[in-house]
Design a protein around this motif. Structure first.
Motif, PDB file in Angstrom:
ATOM      1  N   TYR A 184      -1.017   6.846   1.305  1.00 30.96           N
ATOM      2  CA  TYR A 184      -0.936   5.813   0.271  1.00 30.96           C
ATOM      3  C   TYR A 184      -0.318   4.541   0.855  1.00 30.96           C
ATOM      4  CZ  TYR A 184      -2.039   9.444  -3.146  1.00 30.96           C
ATOM      5  OH  TYR A 184      -2.664  10.446  -3.848  1.00 30.96           O
ATOM      6  N   PHE A 185      -0.784   3.383   0.359  1.00 35.21           N
ATOM      7  CA  PHE A 185      -0.332   2.079   0.827  1.00 35.21           C
ATOM      8  C   PHE A 185       0.134   1.255  -0.364  1.00 35.21           C
ATOM      9  CE2 PHE A 185      -3.116   3.618   4.058  1.00 35.21           C
ATOM     10  CZ  PHE A 185      -2.686   3.069   5.259  1.00 35.21           C
ATOM     11  N   ALA A 186       1.226   0.515  -0.172  1.00 34.69           N
ATOM     12  CA  ALA A 186       1.731  -0.399  -1.197  1.00 34.69           C
ATOM     13  C   ALA A 186       1.996  -1.755  -0.551  1.00 34.69           C
ATOM     14  CB  ALA A 186       3.013   0.145  -1.830  1.00 34.69           C
ATOM     15  N   HIS A 187       1.477  -2.815  -1.179  1.00 34.47           N
ATOM     16  CA  HIS A 187       1.661  -4.168  -0.671  1.00 34.47           C
ATOM     17  C   HIS A 187       1.633  -5.132  -1.854  1.00 34.47           C
ATOM     18  CE1 HIS A 187       0.988  -7.957   1.447  1.00 34.47           C
ATOM     19  NE2 HIS A 187       1.349  -7.349   2.566  1.00 34.47           N
ATOM     20  N   GLY A 195       0.538  -9.817  -9.215  1.00 37.60           N
ATOM     21  CA  GLY A 195       1.899 -10.017  -9.685  1.00 37.60           C
ATOM     22  C   GLY A 195       2.542  -8.717 -10.116  1.00 37.60           C
ATOM     23  N   ASP A 196       1.696  -7.725 -10.429  1.00 38.60           N
ATOM     24  CA  ASP A 196       2.201  -6.407 -10.824  1.00 38.60           C
ATOM     25  C   ASP A 196       1.917  -5.349  -9.764  1.00 38.60           C
ATOM     26  OD1 ASP A 196       3.175  -7.280 -13.298  1.00 38.60           O
ATOM     27  OD2 ASP A 196       1.195  -7.063 -14.228  1.00 38.60           O
ATOM     28  N   TYR A 197       1.474  -5.771  -8.582  1.00 39.74           N
ATOM     29  CA  TYR A 197       1.209  -4.805  -7.515  1.00 39.74           C
ATOM     30  C   TYR A 197       2.528  -4.357  -6.889  1.00 39.74           C
ATOM     31  CZ  TYR A 197      -3.517  -6.753  -7.839  1.00 39.74           C
ATOM     32  OH  TYR A 197      -4.741  -7.189  -8.285  1.00 39.74           O
ATOM     33  N   PRO A 198       2.749  -3.051  -6.710  1.00 41.19           N
ATOM     34  CA  PRO A 198       4.012  -2.572  -6.137  1.00 41.19           C
ATOM     35  C   PRO A 198       4.017  -2.677  -4.616  1.00 41.19           C
ATOM     36  CG  PRO A 198       2.612  -0.717  -6.673  1.00 41.19           C
ATOM     37  CD  PRO A 198       1.870  -1.947  -7.128  1.00 41.19           C
ATOM     38  N   SER A 199       5.209  -2.707  -4.040  1.00 42.01           N
ATOM     39  CA  SER A 199       5.343  -2.802  -2.579  1.00 42.01           C
ATOM     40  C   SER A 199       6.273  -1.734  -2.007  1.00 42.01           C
ATOM     41  CB  SER A 199       5.868  -4.191  -2.197  1.00 42.01           C
ATOM     42  OG  SER A 199       7.105  -4.458  -2.843  1.00 42.01           O
ATOM     43  N   THR A 200       6.792  -0.849  -2.850  1.00 47.25           N
ATOM     44  CA  THR A 200       7.652   0.251  -2.400  1.00 47.25           C
ATOM     45  C   THR A 200       7.023   1.564  -2.838  1.00 47.25           C
ATOM     46  OG1 THR A 200       9.667  -1.084  -2.501  1.00 47.25           O
ATOM     47  CG2 THR A 200       9.942   1.300  -2.589  1.00 47.25           C
ATOM     48  N   ARG A 215       6.203  14.053  -7.688  1.00 45.11           N
ATOM     49  CA  ARG A 215       5.774  12.786  -8.276  1.00 45.11           C
ATOM     50  C   ARG A 215       5.574  11.766  -7.157  1.00 45.11           C
ATOM     51  NH1 ARG A 215       7.205  12.453 -13.979  1.00 45.11           N
ATOM     52  NH2 ARG A 215       8.601  14.149 -14.614  1.00 45.11           N
ATOM     53  N   LEU A 216       4.647  10.848  -7.381  1.00 45.35           N
ATOM     54  CA  LEU A 216       4.449   9.710  -6.487  1.00 45.35           C
ATOM     55  C   LEU A 216       5.066   8.490  -7.147  1.00 45.35           C
ATOM     56  CD1 LEU A 216       3.257   8.300  -4.025  1.00 45.35           C
ATOM     57  CD2 LEU A 216       1.052   8.191  -5.229  1.00 45.35           C
ATOM     58  N   GLY A 217       6.000   7.848  -6.439  1.00 42.70           N
ATOM     59  CA  GLY A 217       6.737   6.735  -7.019  1.00 42.70           C
ATOM     60  C   GLY A 217       6.336   5.400  -6.424  1.00 42.70           C
ATOM     61  N   TRP A 218       6.383   4.372  -7.265  1.00 45.61           N
ATOM     62  CA  TRP A 218       6.061   3.004  -6.874  1.00 45.61           C
ATOM     63  C   TRP A 218       7.156   2.080  -7.400  1.00 45.61           C
ATOM     64  CZ3 TRP A 218       1.262   2.633  -4.333  1.00 45.61           C
ATOM     65  CH2 TRP A 218       0.410   3.729  -4.482  1.00 45.61           C
ATOM     66  N   GLY A 219       7.347   0.946  -6.739  1.00 43.99           N
ATOM     67  CA  GLY A 219       8.362   0.011  -7.196  1.00 43.99           C
ATOM     68  C   GLY A 219       8.211  -1.359  -6.589  1.00 43.99           C
ATOM     69  N   ARG A 220       9.063  -2.283  -7.083  1.00 45.39           N
ATOM     70  CA  ARG A 220       9.185  -3.652  -6.554  1.00 45.39           C
ATOM     71  C   ARG A 220       7.883  -4.424  -6.637  1.00 45.39           C
ATOM     72  NH1 ARG A 220       8.778  -6.387  -1.549  1.00 45.39           N
ATOM     73  NH2 ARG A 220      10.305  -8.054  -1.276  1.00 45.39           N
ATOM     74  N   THR A 221       7.575  -4.926  -7.813  1.00 44.09           N
ATOM     75  CA  THR A 221       6.470  -5.860  -7.983  1.00 44.09           C
ATOM     76  C   THR A 221       7.018  -7.280  -8.007  1.00 44.09           C
ATOM     77  OG1 THR A 221       6.552  -5.908 -10.395  1.00 44.09           O
ATOM     78  CG2 THR A 221       5.310  -4.104  -9.376  1.00 44.09           C
ATOM     79  N   SER A 222       6.139  -8.256  -7.891  1.00 40.22           N
ATOM     80  CA  SER A 222       6.581  -9.657  -7.942  1.00 40.22           C
ATOM     81  C   SER A 222       7.147 -10.003  -9.309  1.00 40.22           C
ATOM     82  CB  SER A 222       5.413 -10.589  -7.605  1.00 40.22           C
ATOM     83  OG  SER A 222       4.971 -10.386  -6.281  1.00 40.22           O
ATOM     84  N   ASN A 223       6.505  -9.529 -10.364  1.00 35.98           N
ATOM     85  CA  ASN A 223       6.965  -9.846 -11.712  1.00 35.98           C
ATOM     86  C   ASN A 223       8.186  -9.033 -12.120  1.00 35.98           C
ATOM     87  OD1 ASN A 223       4.868 -11.676 -12.025  1.00 35.98           O
ATOM     88  ND2 ASN A 223       3.487 -10.162 -12.936  1.00 35.98           N
TER      89      ASN A 223
END
Length: 605
Positions: free
Chosen positions: A31-34, A183-188, A195-203
């Motif tokens: 998985y990739f987050a940017h 603006g709502d794309y996660p980067s963490t 569970r798969l976790g996501w975090g830190r969006t621009s907004n």
């Protein structure tokens, strides 16, 4: 030599964006987050089958279609003139369930009828079309304008409601995609408790979202919330606090730009959507975006502000997590620099390899159980750009080890090139297999050869190890073919690097309590405890080094045997204010020093 072909898979990222990608892997799916891209994944279907795609959040099982409801109301309370007949609006939705993966679909389209189910023989029959992967179906009901609640399940394609009261604590799934727009794309990115976790969006830089339990690509929730629903929380701090990293240990550690937080289940158990997790601030030292390293139960990270490396570990004294400075004994390695890439090679030497922004490489040896740790700087004829660690089987064995890969930029014959180089295995039994050269090529032949082909080193001055015999300062000709001084079967050709050890100045205390600083000191007997070592020089000054005697009873013409044990080292008698010792290896040969014993002679001034 083996033959390799480059396989390419189209990627949504450009080269400059890759360094800012957060990456985590689950078996054959990475998985990739940017911040600039939708959450994506790379799926390996085979050796030559790799596919990038956006993550489609939601269940993979479809909702039932063709939902209808047939009302039956033979009882209108005619005996009483219809006085007890009060039809009410009933609304229904249906979901499909796959028992193999535990997924439940979103709710179907809603259907409604008006009927008085409180009277005998009145009923509503809900029906729907089959879903290919469904094993059974859940039916939910809402009275009037209230919420939906579970009323039953069936393996068939219809369900009869004869006044079943809905369980409003168990509602249908509701679709949710929190990362649908720019603006709502996660980067963490992280995994925790299935569970798969996501975090830190621009907004929402402090937003943390975790998927449904055991359903990594599903952010659906129910109304009211169930324990296994997706979790969405915000990490609140006293200042702006973006979630830079998340580390799952016994508890979830959230490394924000303004502090460290620990997250745990509301009842000290697993993380659940209801009740929501608890978050507790541990300290105010924020973490940078460089992905943290976990070694045993200790976390290594670089801070938001400052040029150092810190650790996080649980402390019984404070009943929480504390942060320590791991670069305090080598601050000159970090002052004015930052780490751009690092990786942990646990086996066999337990080292963290860290690339600085100036192209130098730092090695952090970590043996916590022995209370041994320290930093070493490594330089090469070029620049280190990146590092990664891959577990592999050691050559000729069934034993796994961590192999370290580097991306290195070098100028060879006036041409700047980039190489992917793998650190040679530390597990070898024959010194002819040991390779201690940079940018090296290794060969193994059944019959002796008199030359080898190294086109990537044309114009470079190289060293060779031929059947454990050393050849130094050989220039690779334009043909790339290097002639050997003597024919050999096992050959290593590469760039030289020099390994140097300097002991710390002695600080001795005599019987009167006087220390040795500022007084004339001299090293007497010097003993090195070595392991599988050969070709080492020892001295008080780098300009005056003497070789350790290594040849014992080997016949002339044969390689010298490796030394293991305690050996007295020759060194000239030099007196100065600080008695230090240098140990150096300039040959492409193994050197392992496990201890240095010094017998100092102090001169009273």
């Amino acid at each position: 030599m083996g033959v390799a072909r480059i396989y390419r898979a189209p990627s949504p990222f450009n080269g400059r964006e890759l360094v800012d990608c957060d990456i985590d892997q689950s078996f054959d799916t990475t998985y990739f987050a940017h911040l600039n891209h939708k959450p994506s994944k790379l799926v390996r279907g085979g050796h030559t089958d790799w596919q990038f795609s956006d993550v489609q959040f939601g269940p993979t099982i479809a909702a039932p279609g063709g939902v209808g409801c047939a009302m039956t109301d033979p009882n209108h309370d005619a005996a009483n003139g219809g006085d007890a007949y009060f039809p009410r609006l009933q609304r229904y939705v249906v979901s499909a369930v796959n028992d193999d993966n535990g997924q439940e679909s979103l709710a179907s389209a809603e259907v409604s009828v008006s009927n008085d189910l409180t009277l005998k023989r009145n009923k509503n029959v809900v029906s729907w079309g089959a879903v290919a992967t469904a094993n059974r179906y859940f039916v939910y009901k809402a009275n009037l304008e209230g919420g939906f609640g579970f009323i039953g399940e069936t393996e068939g394609l219809s369900f009869t409601d004869d006044n079943i009261e809905p369980d409003l604590n168990d509602g249908p799934r509701q679709g949710r995609d929190l990362f649908a727009a720019a603006g709502d794309y996660p980067s963490t990115l992280f995994f925790v408790e299935q569970r798969l976790g996501w975090g830190r969006t621009s907004n929402n830089p402090n937003l943390l979202v975790m998927s449904r339990s055991a359903d990594l690509e599903n952010l659906d929730v129910s109304r009211p919330l169930r324990e296994d629903d997706a979790i969405a929380v915000r990490i609140q701090g006293t200042k702006v606090n973006s979630i830079n990293q998340v580390v799952p240990l016994d508890e979830l550690l959230v490394l924000g730009s303004n502090g460290l937080y620990r997250m745990e289940g509301a009842n000290g158990d697993y993380l659940t959507a209801s009740p929501p997790p608890r978050q507790r601030r541990q300290n105010g030292r924020g973490a940078s975006r460089l992905k943290a390293i976990v070694a045993d139960e200790v976390v290594f990270y670089t801070p938001t502000i400052g040029d150092e490396v810190r650790s996080i570990n649980y402390s019984f004294e404070v009943n929480g997590y504390k942060s320590d400075n791991l670069s305090i004994f080598s601050p000159h390695f970090f002052l004015g620099y930052r780490i751009v890439s690092w990786a942990y090679a646990e086996e066999p030497l337990s080292c963290v390899w860290a690339v600085r922004n100036d192209g130098k490489l730092l090695c952090f040896t970590w043996q916590r159980e022995q209370e041994v740790w320290g930093w070493t700087i490594c330089e090469t004829s070029g620049k280190f750009l990146g590092v990664a660690v891959v577990p592999e089987i050691a050559p000729g064995t069934n034993v796994a080890e961590h192999r370290v890969y580097f991306l290195v930029e070098r100028t060879i014959n006036g041409v700047r090139r980039r190489f992917v180089e793998r650190m040679s295995s530390a597990k070898w039994s024959d010194q002819a297999d040991a390779c201690y050269l940079d940018c090296a090529a290794s060969f193994s032949f059944e019959d002796p050869v008199e030359e080898v082909f190294v086109p990537h080193l044309i114009g470079a001055t190289v060293d060779l190890l031929v059947d454990a015999n050393v050849e130094l300062d050989v220039v690779v000709p334009a043909s790339g073919i290097v002639p050997l001084a003597s024919a050999g079967r096992k050959i290593h050709v590469g760039l030289r690097y020099v390994s140097t050890i300097e002991t710390l100045p002695l600080a001795l205390t005599d019987r009167t309590g006087s220390r040795g600083e500022g007084k004339i000191q001299q090293l007497g007997s010097i003993v090195l405890r070595v392991f599988k070592t050969r070709g080492v020089k020892v001295g008080r000054k780098l300009s005056d080094m003497l070789p350790m005697k290594t040849r014992r009873s080997e016949p002339l013409g044969q390689p010298k045997a490796l030394l293991s044990g305690d050996y007295e080292a020759p060194t000239p008698a030099v007196a100065s204010n600080e008695a230090t010792l240098f140990v150096q290896q300039i040959n492409p040969l193994p050197m392992t020093i496990t201890a240095i014993f010094l017998d100092p002679v102090r001169h009273e001034s």
